[in-house]
Write a protein that holds these residues in place. Structure first.
Motif, PDB file in Angstrom:
ATOM      1  N   VAL A  87       0.830  -1.201   0.000  1.00 46.41           N
ATOM      2  CA  VAL A  87       0.000   0.000   0.000  1.00 46.41           C
ATOM      3  C   VAL A  87       0.866   1.254   0.000  1.00 46.41           C
ATOM      4  N   ALA A  88       1.811   1.315   0.918  1.00 43.17           N
ATOM      5  CA  ALA A  88       2.655   2.507   1.034  1.00 43.17           C
ATOM      6  C   ALA A  88       3.917   2.160   1.793  1.00 43.17           C
ATOM      7  N   SER A  89       4.954   2.929   1.535  1.00 39.57           N
ATOM      8  CA  SER A  89       6.205   2.749   2.266  1.00 39.57           C
ATOM      9  C   SER A  89       6.818   4.104   2.559  1.00 39.57           C
ATOM     10  N   ILE A  90       7.679   4.131   3.574  1.00 39.15           N
ATOM     11  CA  ILE A  90       8.387   5.360   3.931  1.00 39.15           C
ATOM     12  C   ILE A  90       9.791   4.983   4.358  1.00 39.15           C
ATOM     13  N   SER A  91      10.755   5.667   3.779  1.00 44.85           N
ATOM     14  CA  SER A  91      12.145   5.371   4.106  1.00 44.85           C
ATOM     15  C   SER A  91      12.561   6.093   5.378  1.00 44.85           C
ATOM     16  N   ASP A 126      -0.773   2.803  -6.757  1.00 40.40           N
ATOM     17  CA  ASP A 126      -1.617   3.693  -7.559  1.00 40.40           C
ATOM     18  C   ASP A 126      -3.045   3.748  -7.028  1.00 40.40           C
ATOM     19  N   SER A 127      -3.522   2.643  -6.496  1.00 38.89           N
ATOM     20  CA  SER A 127      -4.911   2.568  -6.056  1.00 38.89           C
ATOM     21  C   SER A 127      -5.216   3.433  -4.838  1.00 38.89           C
ATOM     22  N   VAL A 128      -4.172   3.852  -4.118  1.00 39.31           N
ATOM     23  CA  VAL A 128      -4.406   4.653  -2.905  1.00 39.31           C
ATOM     24  C   VAL A 128      -3.777   6.029  -2.983  1.00 39.31           C
ATOM     25  N   LYS A 129      -3.077   6.291  -4.059  1.00 37.86           N
ATOM     26  CA  LYS A 129      -2.396   7.582  -4.202  1.00 37.86           C
ATOM     27  C   LYS A 129      -3.401   8.717  -4.094  1.00 37.86           C
ATOM     28  N   ASP A 130      -3.027   9.756  -3.399  1.00 35.07           N
ATOM     29  CA  ASP A 130      -3.847  10.954  -3.176  1.00 35.07           C
ATOM     30  C   ASP A 130      -4.979  10.731  -2.180  1.00 35.07           C
ATOM     31  N   ARG A 131      -5.120   9.515  -1.651  1.00 34.11           N
ATOM     32  CA  ARG A 131      -6.138   9.249  -0.627  1.00 34.11           C
ATOM     33  C   ARG A 131      -5.517   8.822   0.703  1.00 34.11           C
ATOM     34  N   PHE A 132      -4.378   8.143   0.633  1.00 30.51           N
ATOM     35  CA  PHE A 132      -3.714   7.633   1.832  1.00 30.51           C
ATOM     36  C   PHE A 132      -2.435   8.425   2.087  1.00 30.51           C
ATOM     37  N   LEU A 133      -2.056   8.528   3.354  1.00 27.19           N
ATOM     38  CA  LEU A 133      -0.831   9.228   3.723  1.00 27.19           C
ATOM     39  C   LEU A 133      -0.076   8.405   4.764  1.00 27.19           C
ATOM     40  N   ILE A 134       1.137   8.008   4.424  1.00 24.92           N
ATOM     41  CA  ILE A 134       1.976   7.280   5.368  1.00 24.92           C
ATOM     42  C   ILE A 134       2.881   8.266   6.082  1.00 24.92           C
ATOM     43  N   SER A 135       3.034   8.076   7.381  1.00 30.39           N
ATOM     44  CA  SER A 135       3.896   8.957   8.162  1.00 30.39           C
ATOM     45  C   SER A 135       4.437   8.170   9.353  1.00 30.39           C
ATOM     46  N   LYS A 136       5.353   8.780  10.071  1.00 26.62           N
ATOM     47  CA  LYS A 136       5.917   8.096  11.230  1.00 26.62           C
ATOM     48  C   LYS A 136       6.391   9.119  12.256  1.00 26.62           C
ATOM     49  N   ASP A 137       6.456   8.669  13.494  1.00 29.62           N
ATOM     50  CA  ASP A 137       6.980   9.466  14.590  1.00 29.62           C
ATOM     51  C   ASP A 137       8.095   8.636  15.212  1.00 29.62           C
ATOM     52  N   ASN A 138       9.319   8.968  14.875  1.00 31.52           N
ATOM     53  CA  ASN A 138      10.438   8.164  15.369  1.00 31.52           C
ATOM     54  C   ASN A 138      10.570   8.232  16.884  1.00 31.52           C
ATOM     55  N   ALA A 139      10.222   9.350  17.464  1.00 32.00           N
ATOM     56  CA  ALA A 139      10.322   9.482  18.925  1.00 32.00           C
ATOM     57  C   ALA A 139       9.379   8.513  19.620  1.00 32.00           C
ATOM     58  N   LYS A 140       8.260   8.205  18.954  1.00 36.53           N
ATOM     59  CA  LYS A 140       7.285   7.277  19.526  1.00 36.53           C
ATOM     60  C   LYS A 140       7.411   5.879  18.927  1.00 36.53           C
ATOM     61  N   ASN A 141       8.352   5.711  18.000  1.00 35.42           N
ATOM     62  CA  ASN A 141       8.507   4.415  17.310  1.00 35.42           C
ATOM     63  C   ASN A 141       7.177   3.932  16.743  1.00 35.42           C
ATOM     64  N   THR A 142       6.475   4.845  16.098  1.00 37.42           N
ATOM     65  CA  THR A 142       5.138   4.536  15.595  1.00 37.42           C
ATOM     66  C   THR A 142       5.004   4.937  14.132  1.00 37.42           C
ATOM     67  N   LEU A 143       4.401   4.042  13.379  1.00 42.95           N
ATOM     68  CA  LEU A 143       4.109   4.255  11.969  1.00 42.95           C
ATOM     69  C   LEU A 143       2.609   4.492  11.830  1.00 42.95           C
ATOM     70  N   TYR A 144       2.217   5.373  10.908  1.00 43.59           N
ATOM     71  CA  TYR A 144       0.799   5.686  10.716  1.00 43.59           C
ATOM     72  C   TYR A 144       0.409   5.524   9.254  1.00 43.59           C
ATOM     73  N   LEU A 145      -0.884   5.297   9.066  1.00 38.70           N
ATOM     74  CA  LEU A 145      -1.456   5.330   7.718  1.00 38.70           C
ATOM     75  C   LEU A 145      -2.791   6.054   7.807  1.00 38.70           C
ATOM     76  N   GLY A 146      -2.826   7.269   7.304  1.00 37.37           N
ATOM     77  CA  GLY A 146      -4.064   8.020   7.227  1.00 37.37           C
ATOM     78  C   GLY A 146      -4.792   7.644   5.948  1.00 37.37           C
TER      79      GLY A 146
END
Length: 125
Positions: free
Chosen positions: A48-52, A61-81
């Motif tokens: 679905v998505a990746s973040i380096s 392609d199926s989720v582009k412009d609708r999904f947002l991947i992000s992360k908070d390294n301080a919290k060791n947490t990955l997100y998918l909006g």
């Protein structure tokens, strides 16, 4: 061993939104490429998505412009909006950590990822 625990799934109506979280053990989000995958009933798991480590993102392609991947390294947490959800987004969603330690993402392929969570279900109706 890396441990990944997803949360935030649920049932929403067509057009709704959800935010998935993935709590990781250790400093994995700051040292490895992280990704989200999903698997619908009767279908293969797909990327679905990746973040380096450096913040570079990639989306299917199926989720582009609708999904947002992000992360908070301080919290060791990955997100998918996830916005503008569609019934075809219904699936079990998994977070994953790359098997490579260089921090770069080599593509949304299962074989590039070595650690997996148990998944969180997303249902769109």
């Amino acid at each position: 061993d890396v441990q990944l625990v997803e949360s935030g799934g649920g049932s929403v109506q067509n057009g709704g939104s959800l935010r998935l979280s993935c709590a990781a053990s250790g400093n994995i989000t700051g040292s490895r490429c992280m990704g989200w995958f999903r698997q619908a009933p009767g279908k293969e798991r797909e990327g679905v998505a990746s973040i380096s480590t450096y913040g570079t993102t990639k989306y299917a392609d199926s989720v582009k412009d609708r999904f947002l991947i992000s992360k908070d390294n301080a919290k060791n947490t990955l997100y998918l909006g996830m916005n503008s959800l569609k019934p075809e987004d219904t699936a079990m969603y998994y977070c994953a950590a790359s098997r490579f330690s260089d921090g770069f993402c080599s593509g949304l392929l299962e074989n590039n990822f070595a650690a997996w969570g148990q998944g969180t279900q997303v249902t769109v109706s």
